[in-house]
Scaffold this active site. Structure first.
Site, mmCIF file in Angstrom:
data_model
loop_
_atom_site.group_PDB
_atom_site.id
_atom_site.type_symbol
_atom_site.label_atom_id
_atom_site.label_comp_id
_atom_site.label_asym_id
_atom_site.label_seq_id
_atom_site.Cartn_x
_atom_site.Cartn_y
_atom_site.Cartn_z
ATOM 1 N N SER A 204 -57.167 4.173 -42.212
ATOM 2 C CA SER A 204 -57.563 5.459 -41.653
ATOM 3 C C SER A 204 -56.351 6.325 -41.300
ATOM 4 O O SER A 204 -55.580 6.691 -42.177
ATOM 5 C CB SER A 204 -58.461 5.212 -40.437
ATOM 6 O OG SER A 204 -59.084 6.394 -40.021
ATOM 7 N N ASP B 198 -45.436 10.776 -49.597
ATOM 8 C CA ASP B 198 -45.548 11.887 -50.548
ATOM 9 C C ASP B 198 -44.415 12.895 -50.408
ATOM 10 O O ASP B 198 -43.924 13.444 -51.393
ATOM 11 C CB ASP B 198 -46.882 12.604 -50.369
ATOM 12 C CG ASP B 198 -48.028 11.906 -51.103
ATOM 13 O OD1 ASP B 198 -47.789 10.823 -51.675
ATOM 14 O OD2 ASP B 198 -49.156 12.439 -51.088
ATOM 15 N N LYS C 92 -59.341 3.342 -46.237
ATOM 16 C CA LYS C 92 -60.416 4.001 -45.494
ATOM 17 C C LYS C 92 -60.055 5.474 -45.359
ATOM 18 O O LYS C 92 -59.212 5.838 -44.545
ATOM 19 C CB LYS C 92 -60.616 3.378 -44.115
ATOM 20 C CG LYS C 92 -61.812 3.953 -43.353
ATOM 21 C CD LYS C 92 -61.975 3.286 -41.990
ATOM 22 C CE LYS C 92 -63.246 3.763 -41.287
ATOM 23 N NZ LYS C 92 -63.274 5.215 -41.049
#
Length: 346
Positions: A153, A164, A178
């Protein structure tokens, strides 16, 4: 408690029996080392910090976050400042076993490492995106993030954003996966219906749900994960202690099944993955030839899986420590009170 035996009860059952009104007392009797000990405990509320920090050596700081609680961002900021005062030159950020929490907390923590960008995109069924924006400042030192299959999560959103944007590499194993928002609808029958209404995507629009994040460096066992991350951040000397499947490094406790073994002949063995990592060697296993390969620098050593210097405990391969020392003289160990201490200059 109340004369009741807790033998055979689960942790949840024991917790329920021990709970009570603040200020009241509970009497506990435990058996330790063959002796019965009694304790009277006063019930009260406690606040456990979600943040744990230490210095690992060579200017490498360590910060573990166990959950994205409402006050976690402020605590992370405070603890980072403390580490920086101690001369931190790089950071190991541990999100292993962090199941998530408040997304806005993850946004705030991301702002401690990112000047601008997004934590994630929230995409609905019509492919409309909403950006969870981030603004803050970038740290002058490098960091690496530890993740595992229980990182979920909000942990995945933060780790995915840092990965990224090239702020941090991830080390460990594939994360949980999740990445959805759900809505609960109450039915007339008294039941409930859970509907998935949106999903999270990383800044580069990678799907998280049921996929997870792939680490830049995949490392399977907990101790090796920490050692590899520490070395990536410029650390050199490593010292760990192992006892009863618990391994400790600079106060950081990790469960490492079959970490070490003392055989009937008085020889010590260590988990081959952990031993290789501490020695600074890369371990590979050739399943076709049934051979272990340990590479350090330009030198590769091989060891058949049926070699007499290897043993198996609970399905895990361990290597004789004295034999490993012959290959890597920088490795040293000592034993006290049946606790193994293993060190290497790297």
């Amino acid at each position: 408690t109340g004369g009741k035996s807790l033998k055979g009860k689960s942790t949840a059952e024991i917790q329920q029996l021990l709970l009570g009104e603040e200020g009241t007392k509970v009497s506990l009797t435990v058996t330790r080392g063959g002796k019965k000990l009694s304790f009277i405990i006063v019930r009260k509320q406690i606040q456990l910090s979600a943040v744990k920090t230490t210095m690992l050596g060579d200017g490498v700081g360590y910060l573990a976050l166990s959950g994205f609680t409402s006050d976690a961002a402020a605590e992370v900021k405070k603890q980072l400042a403390e580490l920086e005062k101690k001369g931190m030159k790089s950071l190991v950020f541990d999100l292993r076993d962090n199941g998530g929490g408040y997304v806005d907390t993850a946004q705030q923590i991301a702002g401690l490492f990112l000047e601008s960008g997004v934590l994630a995109y929230i995409r609905d069924r019509d492919n409309n995106d909403e950006a969870l924006s981030v603004s803050g400042s970038r740290k002058p030192y490098p960091l690496v993030v530890l993740v595992n299959g229980n990182s979920a999560s909000a942990s995945e959103l933060l780790a995915g954003a840092l990965q990224d944007y090239g702020v941090a590499d991830l080390v460990g194993t594939q994360t949980y996966g999740k990445g959805v928002m759900q809505s609960i609808v109450t039915l007339r029958s008294g039941g409930v219906l859970k509907l998935t209404i949106r999903q999270y995507l990383t800044p580069s629009e990678q799907k998280v749900d049921k996929v997870g994040l792939t680490p830049n460096l995949v490392v399977q066992d907990p101790v090796s994960q920490l050692v590899e991350a520490y070395r990536m951040m410029g650390g050199h000397k490593v010292t760990v202690t192992a006892k009863n499947d618990i391994v400790t490094m600079e106060g950081i406790r990790m469960a490492e099944p079959s970490a070490s073994l003392l055989d009937s002949k008085g020889k010590w063995y260590v988990n081959i993955r952990m031993g290789a990592s501490i020695a600074g060697a890369k371990l590979e296993y050739d399943a076709d030839k049934h051979v272990f390969k340990l590479t350090k620098g330009k030198k590769t050593r091989t060891l058949p899986s049926n070699d007499s210097h290897l043993t198996v405990k609970d399905g895990r391969t361990l290597i004789e420590l004295d034999y490993l020392k012959k290959w890597y003289p920088g490795l040293s160990y000592s034993v006290k009170d049946n606790t193994l201490q293993l060190s290497s200059a790297g």
